[in-house]
Design a protein around this motif. Structure first.
Motif, mmCIF file in Angstrom:
data_model
loop_
_atom_site.group_PDB
_atom_site.id
_atom_site.type_symbol
_atom_site.label_atom_id
_atom_site.label_comp_id
_atom_site.label_asym_id
_atom_site.label_seq_id
_atom_site.Cartn_x
_atom_site.Cartn_y
_atom_site.Cartn_z
ATOM 1 N N PHE A 180 4.385 8.086 14.801
ATOM 2 C CA PHE A 180 3.913 6.660 14.593
ATOM 3 C C PHE A 180 5.289 6.946 16.075
ATOM 4 O O PHE A 180 5.907 6.740 16.835
ATOM 5 N N GLY A 203 7.772 -0.569 3.717
ATOM 6 C CA GLY A 203 8.141 -0.023 4.621
ATOM 7 C C GLY A 203 7.303 0.247 5.986
ATOM 8 O O GLY A 203 7.864 -1.009 6.728
ATOM 9 N N GLY A 260 5.560 0.298 -0.660
ATOM 10 C CA GLY A 260 4.565 -0.150 -0.086
ATOM 11 C C GLY A 260 5.044 -1.126 0.921
ATOM 12 O O GLY A 260 4.082 -1.960 1.612
ATOM 13 N N PHE A 265 0.960 -1.038 -0.254
ATOM 14 C CA PHE A 265 0.356 0.056 0.301
ATOM 15 C C PHE A 265 0.578 1.139 -0.125
ATOM 16 O O PHE A 265 1.416 1.805 0.977
HETATM 17 P P1 ADP Z 1 6.181 3.375 1.040
HETATM 18 O O1 ADP Z 1 6.672 4.248 2.079
HETATM 19 O O2 ADP Z 1 7.075 2.934 -0.284
HETATM 20 O O3 ADP Z 1 4.906 4.287 0.218
HETATM 21 P P2 ADP Z 1 5.365 2.235 3.675
HETATM 22 O O4 ADP Z 1 4.744 1.147 3.794
HETATM 23 O O5 ADP Z 1 6.475 3.158 4.262
HETATM 24 O O6 ADP Z 1 5.353 2.467 2.088
HETATM 25 O O7 ADP Z 1 4.410 3.370 3.866
HETATM 26 C C1 ADP Z 1 2.535 2.681 3.030
HETATM 27 C C2 ADP Z 1 1.821 4.718 3.199
HETATM 28 O O8 ADP Z 1 1.505 5.423 3.992
HETATM 29 C C3 ADP Z 1 3.095 5.739 2.137
HETATM 30 O O9 ADP Z 1 2.730 5.841 0.439
HETATM 31 C C4 ADP Z 1 1.851 6.932 2.759
HETATM 32 O O10 ADP Z 1 1.150 7.143 2.126
HETATM 33 C C5 ADP Z 1 1.733 6.409 4.452
HETATM 34 N N1 ADP Z 1 2.599 7.258 5.287
HETATM 35 C C6 ADP Z 1 3.889 6.910 6.099
HETATM 36 N N2 ADP Z 1 4.036 7.547 6.825
HETATM 37 C C7 ADP Z 1 4.336 8.541 6.673
HETATM 38 C C8 ADP Z 1 4.035 10.304 7.400
HETATM 39 N N3 ADP Z 1 4.438 9.928 8.562
HETATM 40 N N4 ADP Z 1 3.329 10.354 6.951
HETATM 41 C C9 ADP Z 1 1.899 10.744 6.056
HETATM 42 N N5 ADP Z 1 1.945 9.706 5.427
HETATM 43 C C10 ADP Z 1 3.014 8.621 5.801
#
Ligand code: ADP
Length: 501
Positions: free
Chosen positions: A494, A467, A465, A455
């Protein structure tokens, strides 16, 4: 119940196909005994039963009618014989005409002749003939007497008269006694028959009610039981068990047709699900490869540029500057290996080695990895660690990866700069690390999806998607929790909670 089988991942395997075909064949090859046929049979049996009772009643009524007719005829016949005997006595006592007696006995004979059928059916043709023969014999005796009178010899000699009188009396008494015996016997037998008929009627009614209750119960079972079974089938299908419905009975009916149709639907569902899975896999592979390419490409470009600078100007550079560039290269390599580790961790099933880890050291090392990028993105980082923070038990590389993922996400959420606040505290036997940013925030409808693999809301090629999904499973393996709070446009926090000690 068939054994529960999970949906095979690669579509219908040849074994599954064989199993499905075999079940379908067994379902369809049983002898046919449909519900419609069973209901028809039940109604036919009931109709036969009721028909039997009706025919029986009609026969009995006709029998009663015959006996009534017989009793009436015999009653009148007995009366006529009685009258004949009265006139016979008068003739012998007072010398009256013997023709009166003859008239009555002839009437009795005619009555028997007119009702011959009813009489024959009740006492039998043989007995009826004997009766008529007796009447005719009595009539003959009277006739002879009347003949004597008509011939002008009314006074027999005493001997003949006594004999004729004795014969007539004896015979008259006998037929009268026989007639009244017969009447008594037949009346009793008629009473008996009517009593038996009324008791039999009640008995048949009770039997009929019991039979109907039994049939209704059987029919209800035939319908309710399969419905219960099908409710269970639907339940297990809803739970994801797509194994086919096997035959549960020896014969085939409408429910078998339903089972065959559901099995076909299950085959279709399995195939469709596989197609869907396949296209989702393709989409995921697309996201993954473009995201990974992007995440590897950036640090590789940086490394390439830094190495180029070093090669061009190495001699002119001061030692301090050279060291700084080499450190940059090292950081970029660390980033690259973090991306690769995310990928590996996503697919890895083994358990990492756990050791006591200082959360403070971990946070500093992870911050260092993104130090340059934070500066470039104009993000101000604040690290605030409680002084008496206990160690946690875990895998340092994995935990570093979690924080690195959170820092990178925070940074990417603040493209125009902002503040990244990292606070580590102790609470309820847990070490809680809050990673707070002042970025874009997360839309409420995305909040429950962000921990799902693949996602991402980032542009194609900019995010994998993975991390947060990898971070979530790492924290879970450490017996901890990863939580999120976010306000759109104001920022996100977080919180990683890891068991202390
Ligand atoms: P990626 O970073 O590759 O998209 P992640 O699993 O790390 O995958 O994050 C998934 C989604 O969560 C991100 O695409 C983003 O929309 C949202 N997200 C994660 N961390 C944050 C944050 N600190 N602020 C806003 N949105 C976030």
């Amino acid at each position: 119940m068939p054994e529960a089988r999970a949906l095979p991942e690669g579509g219908l395997t040849p074994e599954d196909q064989l199993l499905h075909d075999d079940v379908q064949r067994r379902l369809e090859q049983r002898p046919r005994l449909t519900l419609r046929l069973r209901i028809t049979l039940v109604f036919a049996v009931c109709t036969l039963f009721i028909g039997g009772i009706t025919v029986g009643s009609v026969l009995m009524l006709s029998h009663v009618r015959t006996r009534t007719q017989f009793l009436e005829a015999m009653d009148e016949c007995a009366y006529e014989i009685q009258e004949a005997r009265r006139y016979e006595k008068n003739f012998f006592l007072y010398g009256t005409s013997p023709y009166d007696a003859l008239d009555h006995i002839r009437r009795a004979d005619r009555l028997l002749a007119a009702n011959a059928r009813a009489v024959g059916r009740v006492i039998g043709d043989e007995e009826a003939r004997r009766w008529r023969a007796s009447l005719e014999h009595y009539e003959r005796l009277l006739q002879d007497l009347a003949g004597e009178v008509a011939a002008g010899r009314p006074h027999f000699n005493a001997e003949v008269r006594r004999e004729a009188e004795a014969e007539l009396r004896r015979f008259g008494t006998e037929i009268l006694a026989n007639a009244s015996d017969l009447l008594d016997k037949e009346r009793r037998s008629m009473d008996e028959m009517l009593r038996t008929a009324s008791l039999g009627g009640i008995g048949l009614l009770v039997m009929m009610v019991l039979f109907m209750v039994f049939l209704a119960d059987q029919l209800a079972r035939q319908v309710i039981r399969p419905i219960g079974r099908f409710i269970r089938y639907v339940g297990r299908i809803a739970d994801g068990d797509f194994s086919p419905i096997s035959p549960a009975r020896r014969y085939r009916d409408e429910f078998s047709t339903l089972a065959v149709a559901i099995n076909r639907m299950l085959d279709e569902l399995t195939i469709r699900q596989q197609q869907l899975l396949q296209s989702r896999k393709m989409a995921a592979v697309g996201t993954l490869t473009s995201g990974v390419a992007h995440e590897l490409n950036n640090p590789l470009n940086n490394i390439s540029l830094t190495v180029e600078t070093l090669l061009d100007d190495f001699e002119e550079m001061e030692e301090k500057q050279q060291k700084k560039l080499l450190e940059d290269i090292f950081t970029q390599v660390q980033r690259t290996s973090a991306t690769v580790r995310n990928l590996l961790d996503f697919t890895r099933k083994d358990h990492p080695v756990f050791t006591p880890v200082s959360v403070s050291d971990l946070l500093e090392a992870s911050l260092k990895l993104v130090g340059n990028e934070l500066a470039l993105a104009r993000v101000e980082a604040h690290l605030d660690v409680a002084p008496d923070l206990p160690r946690v038990t875990g895998n340092p590389r994995n935990l570093e990866q979690v924080f690195l993922n959170l820092f990178l996400n925070a940074m990417e959420a603040m493209p125009d700069g902002g503040t990244l606040k990292i606070t580590a505290t102790r609470a309820d036997g847990f070490v809680r690390v809050a990673v707070q940013d002042t970025g874009s925030g997360i839309a409420p409808e995305h909040l429950d999806k962000i921990f799902e693999p693949f996602f991402t809301t980032k542009e194609a090629g900019e995010g994998t998607g993975l991390g947060l999904s990898v971070s979530y499973s790492i924290v879970e393996k450490h017996g901890g929790r990863l939580e999120v709070e976010s306000q759109l446009g104001r920022g996100t926090t977080f919180t990683v909670a890891l068991p202390a000690g």
